[in-house]
Write a protein that holds these residues in place. Structure first.
Motif, PDB file in Angstrom:
ATOM      1  N   PRO A   1      -9.527  11.164 -11.959  1.00 38.58           N
ATOM      2  CA  PRO A   1      -8.571  10.947 -13.055  1.00 38.58           C
ATOM      3  C   PRO A   1      -8.215   9.483 -13.311  1.00 38.58           C
ATOM      4  CG  PRO A   1      -7.405  11.615 -11.086  1.00 38.58           C
ATOM      5  CD  PRO A   1      -8.858  11.618 -10.727  1.00 38.58           C
ATOM      6  N   ASP A   2      -8.775   8.526 -12.521  1.00 42.00           N
ATOM      7  CA  ASP A   2      -8.420   7.111 -12.658  1.00 42.00           C
ATOM      8  C   ASP A   2      -6.928   6.906 -12.379  1.00 42.00           C
ATOM      9  OD1 ASP A   2      -8.690   4.397 -13.119  1.00 42.00           O
ATOM     10  OD2 ASP A   2      -8.579   4.572 -15.292  1.00 42.00           O
TER      11      ASP A   2
ATOM     12  N   LYS B   1      -0.358   5.422 -10.686  1.00 42.02           N
ATOM     13  CA  LYS B   1      -0.663   5.820 -12.056  1.00 42.02           C
ATOM     14  C   LYS B   1      -0.655   7.337 -12.227  1.00 42.02           C
ATOM     15  CE  LYS B   1      -4.198   3.795 -13.919  1.00 42.02           C
ATOM     16  NZ  LYS B   1      -5.561   3.242 -13.994  1.00 42.02           N
ATOM     17  N   SER B   2      -0.653   8.067 -11.140  1.00 43.36           N
ATOM     18  CA  SER B   2      -0.543   9.522 -11.189  1.00 43.36           C
ATOM     19  C   SER B   2       0.851   9.989 -11.590  1.00 43.36           C
ATOM     20  CB  SER B   2      -0.881  10.112  -9.818  1.00 43.36           C
ATOM     21  OG  SER B   2       0.057   9.660  -8.845  1.00 43.36           O
ATOM     22  N   GLY B   3       1.832   9.079 -11.562  1.00 45.67           N
ATOM     23  CA  GLY B   3       3.215   9.450 -11.794  1.00 45.67           C
ATOM     24  C   GLY B   3       3.953   9.816 -10.529  1.00 45.67           C
ATOM     25  N   MET B   4       3.246   9.693  -9.375  1.00 48.27           N
ATOM     26  CA  MET B   4       3.860   9.974  -8.086  1.00 48.27           C
ATOM     27  C   MET B   4       4.338   8.685  -7.426  1.00 48.27           C
ATOM     28  SD  MET B   4       3.687  13.260  -7.672  1.00 48.27           S
ATOM     29  CE  MET B   4       4.022  13.419  -5.909  1.00 48.27           C
ATOM     30  N   ALA B   5       5.407   8.805  -6.635  1.00 44.76           N
ATOM     31  CA  ALA B   5       5.864   7.716  -5.776  1.00 44.76           C
ATOM     32  C   ALA B   5       5.802   8.212  -4.336  1.00 44.76           C
ATOM     33  CB  ALA B   5       7.283   7.304  -6.135  1.00 44.76           C
ATOM     34  N   TYR B   6       5.531   7.275  -3.402  1.00 43.67           N
ATOM     35  CA  TYR B   6       5.307   7.638  -2.013  1.00 43.67           C
ATOM     36  C   TYR B   6       6.054   6.678  -1.085  1.00 43.67           C
ATOM     37  CZ  TYR B   6       1.126   9.866  -4.065  1.00 43.67           C
ATOM     38  OH  TYR B   6       0.250  10.595  -4.829  1.00 43.67           O
ATOM     39  N   ALA B   7       6.338   7.178   0.112  1.00 48.79           N
ATOM     40  CA  ALA B   7       6.804   6.341   1.211  1.00 48.79           C
ATOM     41  C   ALA B   7       6.000   6.705   2.447  1.00 48.79           C
ATOM     42  CB  ALA B   7       8.290   6.555   1.466  1.00 48.79           C
TER      43      ALA B   7
ATOM     44  N   LYS C   1       1.282   3.972  11.594  1.00 46.38           N
ATOM     45  CA  LYS C   1      -0.024   3.924  10.930  1.00 46.38           C
ATOM     46  C   LYS C   1      -0.090   4.784   9.667  1.00 46.38           C
ATOM     47  CE  LYS C   1      -2.586   2.583  15.038  1.00 46.38           C
ATOM     48  NZ  LYS C   1      -3.780   2.801  15.896  1.00 46.38           N
ATOM     49  N   GLY C   2       0.991   4.717   8.884  1.00 46.93           N
ATOM     50  CA  GLY C   2       0.952   5.297   7.556  1.00 46.93           C
ATOM     51  C   GLY C   2       1.341   6.749   7.454  1.00 46.93           C
ATOM     52  N   THR C   3       2.081   7.274   8.403  1.00 43.77           N
ATOM     53  CA  THR C   3       2.556   8.649   8.309  1.00 43.77           C
ATOM     54  C   THR C   3       3.357   8.836   7.016  1.00 43.77           C
ATOM     55  OG1 THR C   3       2.714   8.843  10.708  1.00 43.77           O
ATOM     56  CG2 THR C   3       3.955  10.440   9.401  1.00 43.77           C
ATOM     57  N   LEU C   4       3.027   9.901   6.267  1.00 45.67           N
ATOM     58  CA  LEU C   4       3.717  10.146   5.003  1.00 45.67           C
ATOM     59  C   LEU C   4       5.149  10.583   5.270  1.00 45.67           C
ATOM     60  CD1 LEU C   4       3.415  10.313   1.888  1.00 45.67           C
ATOM     61  CD2 LEU C   4       2.861  12.746   2.197  1.00 45.67           C
ATOM     62  N   LEU C   5       6.111   9.859   4.663  1.00 46.97           N
ATOM     63  CA  LEU C   5       7.523  10.183   4.823  1.00 46.97           C
ATOM     64  C   LEU C   5       8.029  11.070   3.698  1.00 46.97           C
ATOM     65  CD1 LEU C   5       8.828   6.655   5.912  1.00 46.97           C
ATOM     66  CD2 LEU C   5       8.323   8.626   7.380  1.00 46.97           C
ATOM     67  N   TRP C   6       7.647  10.752   2.476  1.00 50.87           N
ATOM     68  CA  TRP C   6       7.995  11.593   1.337  1.00 50.87           C
ATOM     69  C   TRP C   6       7.097  11.267   0.155  1.00 50.87           C
ATOM     70  CZ3 TRP C   6       9.139   8.558  -2.767  1.00 50.87           C
ATOM     71  CH2 TRP C   6       9.852   7.372  -2.594  1.00 50.87           C
ATOM     72  N   GLN C   7       7.050  12.171  -0.789  1.00 54.06           N
ATOM     73  CA  GLN C   7       6.401  11.937  -2.079  1.00 54.06           C
ATOM     74  C   GLN C   7       7.245  12.587  -3.165  1.00 54.06           C
ATOM     75  OE1 GLN C   7       2.493  13.739  -2.352  1.00 54.06           O
ATOM     76  NE2 GLN C   7       3.045  15.306  -0.869  1.00 54.06           N
ATOM     77  N   SER C   8       7.296  11.939  -4.320  1.00 54.80           N
ATOM     78  CA  SER C   8       8.170  12.401  -5.378  1.00 54.80           C
ATOM     79  C   SER C   8       7.544  12.137  -6.729  1.00 54.80           C
ATOM     80  CB  SER C   8       9.527  11.680  -5.276  1.00 54.80           C
ATOM     81  OG  SER C   8      10.415  12.115  -6.273  1.00 54.80           O
ATOM     82  N   ARG C   9       7.606  13.125  -7.618  1.00 45.83           N
ATOM     83  CA  ARG C   9       7.071  12.911  -8.974  1.00 45.83           C
ATOM     84  C   ARG C   9       8.127  12.232  -9.828  1.00 45.83           C
ATOM     85  NH1 ARG C   9       3.026  13.477 -11.944  1.00 45.83           N
ATOM     86  NH2 ARG C   9       1.828  14.612 -10.346  1.00 45.83           N
ATOM     87  N   VAL C  10       7.673  11.153 -10.500  1.00 53.00           N
ATOM     88  CA  VAL C  10       8.567  10.381 -11.349  1.00 53.00           C
ATOM     89  C   VAL C  10       8.206  10.539 -12.824  1.00 53.00           C
ATOM     90  CG1 VAL C  10       9.565   8.098 -11.736  1.00 53.00           C
ATOM     91  CG2 VAL C  10       8.764   8.719  -9.470  1.00 53.00           C
ATOM     92  N   GLY C  11       6.915  10.678 -13.108  1.00 50.75           N
ATOM     93  CA  GLY C  11       6.477  10.825 -14.494  1.00 50.75           C
ATOM     94  C   GLY C  11       5.092  11.438 -14.551  1.00 50.75           C
ATOM     95  N   GLU C  12       4.590  11.606 -15.768  1.00 56.30           N
ATOM     96  CA  GLU C  12       3.253  12.139 -15.959  1.00 56.30           C
ATOM     97  C   GLU C  12       2.215  11.072 -15.630  1.00 56.30           C
ATOM     98  OE1 GLU C  12       2.693  13.764 -19.812  1.00 56.30           O
ATOM     99  OE2 GLU C  12       4.412  15.131 -19.695  1.00 56.30           O
ATOM    100  N   GLY C  13       1.055  11.519 -15.174  1.00 58.60           N
ATOM    101  CA  GLY C  13      -0.022  10.590 -14.861  1.00 58.60           C
ATOM    102  C   GLY C  13      -0.942  10.358 -16.043  1.00 58.60           C
ATOM    103  N   GLY C  14      -1.800   9.344 -15.907  1.00 56.35           N
ATOM    104  CA  GLY C  14      -2.773   9.031 -16.950  1.00 56.35           C
ATOM    105  C   GLY C  14      -3.438   7.707 -16.662  1.00 56.35           C
ATOM    106  N   PRO C  15      -4.543   7.416 -17.366  1.00 54.51           N
ATOM    107  CA  PRO C  15      -5.243   6.143 -17.148  1.00 54.51           C
ATOM    108  C   PRO C  15      -4.376   4.916 -17.390  1.00 54.51           C
ATOM    109  CG  PRO C  15      -6.610   7.659 -18.407  1.00 54.51           C
ATOM    110  CD  PRO C  15      -5.247   8.276 -18.333  1.00 54.51           C
TER     111      PRO C  15
END
Length: 534
Positions: free
Chosen positions: A315-316, A340-346, A352-366
């Motif tokens: 999806p770029d 660019k997917s509209g996701m935010a991450y921590a 070594k990069g353990t995922l703490l949270w992910q949250s959708r902020v907006g729609e994704g697109g190129p």
């Protein structure tokens, strides 16, 4: 990440080797050795890339915003894109242009101290540092040349090209740290892959550490390992994972963090769309955290013949912004980033990069969700949404009977997320385009900047807005999409605000205006605002 333009590779030769202009400013050009004045050095005023300016260094507060007025404007020349975010150190402002000119200006008046001519367009911001006790600035150009220039005189100290592929480009602002310049590389190859005769792809994203005194390469680390497949003929192996954004420095762990783009060709790798951690001294890859798998894309997928398009088109949704290193309290830290997917991450840099949270902020697109840069004040993560969309409209002058135009109904918005949980604290809706403005979009692609109580976000519609960091309410708004009288060369035009965001230093707000790509409004002006214009 789609490159902003290809014309930079073909800029007319008449700009090559242009002579330096004599300084127009009065007084000494020497940079004070102590440099105790407020700074905005490179992509962010700090090594952690928060894009947060503390109150004393900002010199303005929320109560001052209604009194902000234009103090001076500077004409950036015969260009249509103004994207090189300004760097401000010791009362001087350094900025590059699409013509390859790099200027040193006085922040109080906008007068010119010197001009340097690079070999081609400057897309990146500028980093300030020292070369053997001489104040210097560092930057790269659209042909992947990296420069060190004397900050007092504009004289060239050194120029190197540490990565040779013709498609390579510097978009990311370098990071200067303890005598070393860390420079990431991206590529035009994703765009070139649309050509019917182009055999895609061989570029591999990478970061080079250069000795600030000599330009000598200390180490170079690629985002994709050098395998027999990728070293054979073109199109035979993994490629891409470019680094479009400035590195983040972790002094505690002695690490450098970068975010990567999508792959250009099969097979996909586990280092695309990822955060990579490298050892500051050796470049050794310490760990990587991929946040989206299988994102293999090039512009050949957008052509009818699908030239060079991978078997399973991605999806770029790559990263165009750096990870932000923040403290969560009680000894906990995080790297936070939007995509660019509209996701935010921590993710946790200490595990070594353990995922703490992910949250959708907006729609994704190129061209969005989130493009060039988020910001944090230590409490929230502030994420602007692009969502830029083009649509076909009738055009009798076009051979196809239509042209692509910006959709004025789609895109834009700003959100505040809790650093510890990713919960959306508030979400500000986009401001609609004015009915009188054609080819307009409310998209907020540009990087965000924050000071205590205030979040600045520019828009493709030409407006720079300030939002309350507590509520998301717009508390100041200025339209830059118009003509301005400048201090150096008559009138210049503002336009869309994209890529780099505003820099706030010592009571002034500096921002570029003009981005004539992807349907945006062209422009060629740098604007400086202050309280009551004083």
């Amino acid at each position: 990440m789609r490159p902003a333009c290809l014309f930079a590779l073909m800029w007319p030769a008449l700009f090559m080797g242009a002579p330096l202009l004599p300084p127009a400013c009065q007084g000494s050009a020497a940079v004070p050795a102590s440099r105790n004045s407020p700074e905005w050095n490179g992509w962010s005023p700090n090594l952690t890339n928060t894009r947060f300016q503390e109150a004393q260094a900002a010199g303005i507060q929320a109560a001052d915003l209604p009194k902000l007025q234009l103090k001076w404007a500077f004409n950036l020349g015969n260009v249509t894109v103004a994207r090189s975010q300004p760097t401000i150190v010791a009362g001087r402002l350094f900025i590059g242009t699409q013509s390859g000119a790099v200027y040193a200006l006085d922040i109080g008046t906008g007068c010119t101290r010197w001009r340097f001519q690079a070999r081609t367009a400057i897309r990146s911001g500028v980093a300030f540092g020292d070369v053997k006790k001489t104040a210097a600035i560092f930057f790269g150009d659209a042909r992947a040349n990296v420069y060190a220039v004397n900050a007092e005189t504009g004289g060239l100290i050194w120029m190197v090209r540490p990565y040779e592929p013709p498609e390579a480009v510097v978009t990311a602002a370098p990071r200067y740290y303890k005598g070393v310049v860390y420079q990431p590389f991206a590529s035009y190859e994703e765009l070139l892959a649309a050509g019917p005769n182009y055999h895609c792809c061989t570029f591999r994203g990478n970061v080079v550490a250069l000795d600030a005194g000599t330009g000598r390469t200390l180490w170079q680390t690629f985002t994709i390992p050098d395998t027999p497949r990728s070293n054979a003929s073109r199109g035979s192996g993994p490629s891409g994972a470019a680094v479009w954004s400035s590195p983040t420095i972790d002094e505690k762990l002695g690490a450098l963090y970068v975010a990567t783009g999508n792959n250009y060709s099969d097979p996909p790798t586990n280092t695309s769309d990822a955060i990579l951690a490298m050892d500051l001294k050796t470049g050794k890859l310490l760990w990587s955290k991929q946040l989206r798998m299988g994102d293999v894309f090039n512009d050949g997928c957008s052509t009818p013949q699908r030239t060079n398009c991978p078997a399973f088109r991605g999806p770029d949704y790559d990263f165009g912004q750096p990870p932000i290193l923040v403290n969560l309290g009680r000894g906990k830290r995080a790297l936070e980033i939007a995509q660019k997917s509209g996701m935010a991450y921590a993710v946790d840099p200490d595990t070594k990069g353990t995922l703490l949270w992910q949250s959708r902020v907006g729609e994704g697109g190129p061209f969005g969700g989130s493009q060039w840069g988020s910001a944090s004040d230590g409490k929230n993560l502030y994420v602007a949404i692009s969502g830029l969309t083009v649509k076909p409209v009738r055009d009798a002058k076009s051979p196809r009977g239509f042209k692509l135009a910006l959709d004025p109904q789609k895109g834009g918005g700003l959100a505040a997320l809790d650093l510890r949980t990713g919960k959306v604290i508030w979400s500000a809706k986009p401001v609609p385009c004015a009915p009188s403005r054609t080819d307009c979009s409310p998209a907020q692609s540009a990087a965000v900047t924050v000071i205590p109580g205030v979040v600045f976000s520019g828009s493709v519609d030409g407006h720079l807005r300030a939002y309350s960091s507590a509520t998301g309410k717009v508390v100041w708004d200025t339209d830059t999409g118009k003509e301005f009288d400048t201090v150096n060369a008559g009138r210049a035009r503002g336009g869309s605000i994209d890529a780099g965001g505003p820099a706030v230093v010592d009571g002034m707000v500096f921002v570029n205006s003009g981005y004539g790509q992807w349907g945006g409004m062209p422009g060629n002006v740098l604007l400086a605002f202050s309280v009551n214009g004083r």
